[in-house]
Design an enzyme around this catalytic site. Structure first.
Site, PDB file in Angstrom:
ATOM      1  N   ASP A 152     -64.307   4.635  77.287  1.00 10.91           N
ATOM      2  CA  ASP A 152     -64.131   3.252  76.886  1.00 10.91           C
ATOM      3  C   ASP A 152     -62.980   2.568  77.612  1.00 10.91           C
ATOM      4  OD1 ASP A 152     -64.660   1.099  74.535  1.00 10.91           O
ATOM      5  OD2 ASP A 152     -62.524   1.292  74.939  1.00 10.91           O
ATOM      6  N   ALA A 184     -65.982  -1.275  74.195  1.00 12.32           N
ATOM      7  CA  ALA A 184     -67.126  -0.915  75.044  1.00 12.32           C
ATOM      8  C   ALA A 184     -68.035   0.068  74.316  1.00 12.32           C
ATOM      9  CB  ALA A 184     -66.653  -0.325  76.371  1.00 12.32           C
ATOM     10  N   ASP A 185     -67.453   1.033  73.631  1.00 15.69           N
ATOM     11  CA  ASP A 185     -68.241   1.962  72.817  1.00 15.69           C
ATOM     12  C   ASP A 185     -68.973   1.225  71.705  1.00 15.69           C
ATOM     13  OD1 ASP A 185     -67.960   4.596  73.866  1.00 15.69           O
ATOM     14  OD2 ASP A 185     -65.914   4.681  73.128  1.00 15.69           O
ATOM     15  N   LEU A 186     -68.261   0.346  71.010  1.00 10.53           N
ATOM     16  CA  LEU A 186     -68.851  -0.342  69.864  1.00 10.53           C
ATOM     17  C   LEU A 186     -69.943  -1.312  70.294  1.00 10.53           C
ATOM     18  CD1 LEU A 186     -65.567  -1.013  67.857  1.00 10.53           C
ATOM     19  CD2 LEU A 186     -67.220   0.818  67.512  1.00 10.53           C
ATOM     20  N   GLY A 189     -72.945   0.791  71.156  1.00  7.61           N
ATOM     21  CA  GLY A 189     -73.602   1.302  69.957  1.00  7.61           C
ATOM     22  C   GLY A 189     -74.462   0.249  69.281  1.00  7.61           C
TER      23      GLY A 189
END
Length: 422
Positions: A152, A184-186, A189
């Site tokens: 991220d 970026a991860d969220l 997802g």
């Protein structure tokens, strides 16, 4: 643990979750909240890496620190946990046996790892033609960076987010800044959950599953939103690259943080003002006692304010420094000028509106009879999000799932456990 009688939107959908850390688990937590049966597959003995990402760790009912990290707890509610080492042939066989009983597989291993284990989409699709197979990686399944590890923090830099986040370079404290959470991860997802729902709709209509290729970098670039559009439609033709603007807005003025009068102790206080149109600006100026600013041709319309922000913002800043925080917020709210405080998390969770909206959920966890976590924000009137499973202990549901889906008896499960597969 509470149970809701209302039906859930994804009741009957089963997800085999081979992901770990954040992007994949965030995706599957969304699906779980909507009612999907999410079976989280974890490594025997260790589990998801985030189980050890602390402190803080969950205190047990006696106040003693456990091995369950707050990080893990915030990303894995409503799931069942089984252990399976699918680097072993026996573990791979177990995953393949579970696939016909599932509608979705989510994984975030390095590109090529699933194929090496014989668990990629091409290998699993014949076992379940309607299977939705979602891969989440840093850079995607194609392109020159496909084999790089994507994290991220690095993606926020590479994807341009940090070039537009942080204080201006010519101001004190200026320079690139990552977001306070792993955006970026969220983002990825959430996009992955949306893509899975679309693919499930297609599979329902046609019986045909498909592969989904999600990349953190793609999602980060997509979330550049208006600044990405600013550059592509204008900046690239005029050598104008959007940069860091601190708490200001590239296209709207005034839309930023302002300092107001300090507390009696001298502690600085700040508010947010988010004027969205010219009428709101006129009201804002009237509250400040400077109605004439709204008549000034340099400031009367937003486009002019953007062009003359270096003149206008210091005038506003000086006027606002005379106001105590509570007084100016009350005055602006009375005139429907968008504004607000900058709350700490203690203030967030004490806020009566947050409490009224039920954004803190209470769970019964094996280690803690009253585990408080942030609730899902999705509010569906006919198919509300469900409260079924507290974030699971490692392997808590292994025996249950293998008996329920594969009809394994205790001797078979014990044998797999003795081999180190479970």
């Amino acid at each position: 643990m509470q149970h809701q009688a209302s039906p859930s939107a994804l009741h009957g959908i089963r997800v085999l979750d081979l992901s770990r850390i954040l992007a994949g688990p965030w995706c599957t937590q969304v699906l779980a909240d909507l009612g999907a049966d999410v079976i989280k597959v974890e490594r025997p003995g260790r589990g998801d890496d985030t189980r050890g990402w602390g402190p803080p760790f969950l205190p047990d009912s006696h106040g003693q620190e456990s091995q369950e990290s707050a990080y893990f707890l915030g990303t894995n509610r409503n799931k069942r946990s089984i252990t399976c080492d699918f680097s072993k042939p026996e573990g791979q066989a177990l995953i393949r046996a579970l696939v016909p009983h599932c509608h979705v597989v989510v994984e975030n291993l390095k590109v090529g790892d699933m194929a090496r284990y014989g668990l990629d989409h091409a290998a699993l699709q014949p076992l379940n033609p309607a299977l939705v197979f979602c891969s989440i990686t840093g850079f995607g399944q194609t392109g020159p960076y496909r084999e790089r590890a994507g994290y991220d923090f690095a993606i926020q830099g590479l994807g341009g987010f940090m070039s537009i986040t942080g204080e201006r370079d010519d101001w004190p404290g200026g320079g690139p800044q990552k977001a306070g959470v792993a955006v970026a991860d969220l983002f990825t997802g959430m996009y992955a959950a949306t893509a899975i729902l679309a693919a499930l709709r297609h599979a329902e209509a046609t019986g045909q599953g498909q592969a989904i290729d999600m990349a953190l970098l793609d999602s980060q670039v997509a979330m550049l939103a208006n600044l990405g559009a600013n550059y592509l439609t204008h900046g690239q033709y005029h050598q104008q690259v959007p940069g860091r603007m601190g708490n200001a807005h590239a296209n709207i003025v005034p839309y930023q943080v302002f300092e107001v009068a300090p507390l009696a102790s001298g502690l600085a206080q700040h508010i947010i003002v988010a004027v969205g149109n010219d009428n709101q600006f006129a009201k804002f100026c009237a509250v400040l006692g400077h109605a004439e600013w709204a008549q000034d041709t340099r400031f009367a319309q937003n486009a002019a304010r953007v062009r003359h922000r270096e003149v206008l913002v210091p005038l506003l800043a000086e006027a606002l420094k005379q106001w105590p925080k509570s007084d100016i917020l009350q005055a602006l709210e009375a005139q429907h000028v968008p504004c607000g405080p900058i709350n700490g998390l203690d203030e967030v969770f004490a806020d009566p509106h947050i409490q009224a909206r039920g954004m803190v959920q209470h769970w019964q966890h094996p280690l803690q009879p009253d585990l408080q976590l942030v609730n899902s924000p999705m509010r569906l009137s006919a198919t509300p999000t469900t409260t079924r499973h507290a974030p699971p202990m490692l392997g808590q549901h292994t025996d249950e799932v293998l008996h329920e889906l594969l009809h394994f008896d205790q001797a078979t499960i014990a044998g797999l456990r003795a081999q180190g597969v479970l």
